[in-house]
Design a protein around this motif. Structure first.
Motif, mmCIF file in Angstrom:
data_model
loop_
_atom_site.group_PDB
_atom_site.id
_atom_site.type_symbol
_atom_site.label_atom_id
_atom_site.label_comp_id
_atom_site.label_asym_id
_atom_site.label_seq_id
_atom_site.Cartn_x
_atom_site.Cartn_y
_atom_site.Cartn_z
ATOM 1 N N GLU A 141 0.820 -1.193 0.260
ATOM 2 C CA GLU A 141 -0.291 -0.233 0.143
ATOM 3 C C GLU A 141 0.735 1.301 0.209
ATOM 4 O O GLU A 141 1.235 1.601 0.903
ATOM 5 N N THR A 142 1.019 1.818 -0.949
ATOM 6 C CA THR A 142 2.103 2.860 -1.742
ATOM 7 C C THR A 142 2.315 4.289 -0.748
ATOM 8 O O THR A 142 2.271 4.589 -0.501
ATOM 9 N N SER A 143 0.082 4.460 -0.173
ATOM 10 C CA SER A 143 -0.162 5.624 0.589
ATOM 11 C C SER A 143 0.849 5.954 2.268
ATOM 12 O O SER A 143 0.650 6.813 2.612
ATOM 13 N N THR A 144 0.343 4.211 2.449
ATOM 14 C CA THR A 144 1.402 4.293 3.871
ATOM 15 C C THR A 144 2.473 3.901 3.993
ATOM 16 O O THR A 144 3.622 4.139 5.204
ATOM 17 N N GLY A 145 3.330 2.985 2.850
ATOM 18 C CA GLY A 145 4.078 1.790 3.210
ATOM 19 C C GLY A 145 4.237 0.820 3.529
ATOM 20 O O GLY A 145 5.098 -0.029 3.789
#
Ligand SMILES: *Cc1c(COP(=O)(O)O)cnc(C)c1O
Length: 385
Positions: A141-145
């Motif tokens: 999940e790129t938005s949170t890593g």
């Protein structure tokens, strides 16, 4: 100061290797030629181990979201019930896409910055009393890593339902292990501009035998994104139904060569090292990490600095050192910054961005942490080699 060099640390797009750029500049070839058929077959088959796929990987021309939409458009019929695991902005996008195709979407919402645990999914699925067509998940999940435990989530999905398991691997495929068959993944999608070291513009889709049947029978109206067209073009003539981004596909073959030369396992190892280096470096200068070490992705790291400073740090890095990082999305906008470290990224690159951060903190409030992040990261690196 000489600032004609720019340092790109966004979690997509990512830097492009010189040899990939060169290959993309070769003379154009016709997409109905023998040469293209050969190129496409080479790329589609060489991507198989990277996608953990038993089938050749399909290529579409479009950004990563076109791959997400393709997965939904070829599976969902109006009124179908689906589960979407939402651990951040991209899970949320997957859910919105499913809704656009008329699905009844059951969102399993997890606090942003945390993974979805297998127990959470088991609980959620057990409480649903409708038949589920598919479970959608985001690998990184790129938005949170966070890096979601896809193998275990696939196992739970398989054990409790007979639905398809569909995975967005856009920001990690090419940098992490995956095995579609033993992890019970039916569709795995990715994009070119993240760990695959290419410019934006290509979407990749790997499909299981079971999913192929569902795609074939799916009545939903679609044209450009109809996977049946891509499957039959590939089977019949090793081609694509429409004019593809030929140059990007030529670049993709070079990327496959690069990954083979380094060794895919070695590529995965390198990303683990980059993750450890950046995290230890950030800890050493007391920049709080959004995600725990255990749940963090090897491809992107989110930092939650003192309130109101995330965008300032991002701007100082850009204006003074030509280092580009990313901010937060949606509910994390202005709260975090994110550093991408995937694809064409080395331990030296991590030292660069940590160096920039030490300098930026000094500019921000006079804090003197010179050398601390670098030292911590070097210690990690020296233990590794
Ligand atoms: C980047 C990304 C996408 C696709 O975004 P595009 O801008 O359409 O390429 C999808 N999912 C995840 C997890 C991503 O990181």
């Amino acid at each position: 100061m000489l600032l004609n060099q720019h340092y790109l640390f966004t979690p997509g797009p990512t830097p492009i290797p010189e040899r990939v750029k060169l290959v993309m500049n070769q003379p154009m070839i016709g997409h109905r030629s023998q040469a293209f058929a050969h190129l496409l077959e080479e790329v589609s088959t060489r991507l198989m181990p990277i996608f953990g796929s038993k089938e050749p990987v399909l290529l579409l021309t479009g950004s990563g979201t076109s791959a997400l939409e393709t997965a939904a458009a070829n599976i969902i019929e109006e009124g179908d019930h689906v589960v979407v695991i939402v651990t951040g902005a991209f899970g949320d996008r997957f859910a919105s896409i499913c809704e656009a195709f008329g699905a009844n979407v059951h969102r399993l919402i997890v606090q942003w910055g945390k993974i979805c645990t297998p127990d959470q999914l088991e609980d959620f699925l057990t409480k649903l009393d409708v038949k589920i067509k598919a479970v959608f998940a985001t690998y990184c999940e790129t938005s949170t890593g966070v890096l979601n435990p896809i193998q275990q989530l696939g196992e739970v999905t398989k054990r409790l339902t007979d639905s398809l398991f569909i995975v967005d691997g856009v920001s990690c495929i090419g940098a992490v292990p995956v095995d579609m068959e033993s992890w019970h993944i039916d569709i795995l999608v990715s994009g070119s501009q993240k760990a695959l070291m290419l410019p934006p513009g290509l979407a990749f889709i790997a499909v299981s035998e079971v999913a192929k049947k569902v795609i074939h029978d799916c009545q939903t109206k679609r044209f450009y994104l109809d996977l049946n067209r891509y499957l039959s073009s590939y089977e019949k003539e090793k081609s694509t139904p429409f004019t593809p981004a030929v140059s990007l596909i030529a670049g993709a073959l070079e990327v496959c060569y690069m990954i083979e030369e380094e060794g895919f396992n070695q590529v995965i190892e390198r990303h683990q090292l980059l993750k450890k280096m950046i995290r230890e470096g950030l800890k050493a200068i007391e920049l709080p990490l959004l995600v725990s070490d255990a749940q963090g992705s090897p491809t992107v790291t989110a930092v939650k600095p003192a309130s109101g400073t995330a965008n300032m740090i991002k701007k100082i890095l850009q204006d003074n050192y030509s280092i580009t990082i990313a901010g937060g999305q949606k509910q994390l906008k202005g709260e975090i910054f994110r550093i991408g470290h995937m694809g064409y990224c080395t331990p030296f690159d991590i030292l660069k961005v940590l160096n920039g951060l030490e300098m930026a903190l000094h500019k921000l409030d006079g804090r003197n942490v010179f050398g601390k992040a670098i030292k911590a990261a070097e210690e990690v690196w020296s233990q590794h080699v």
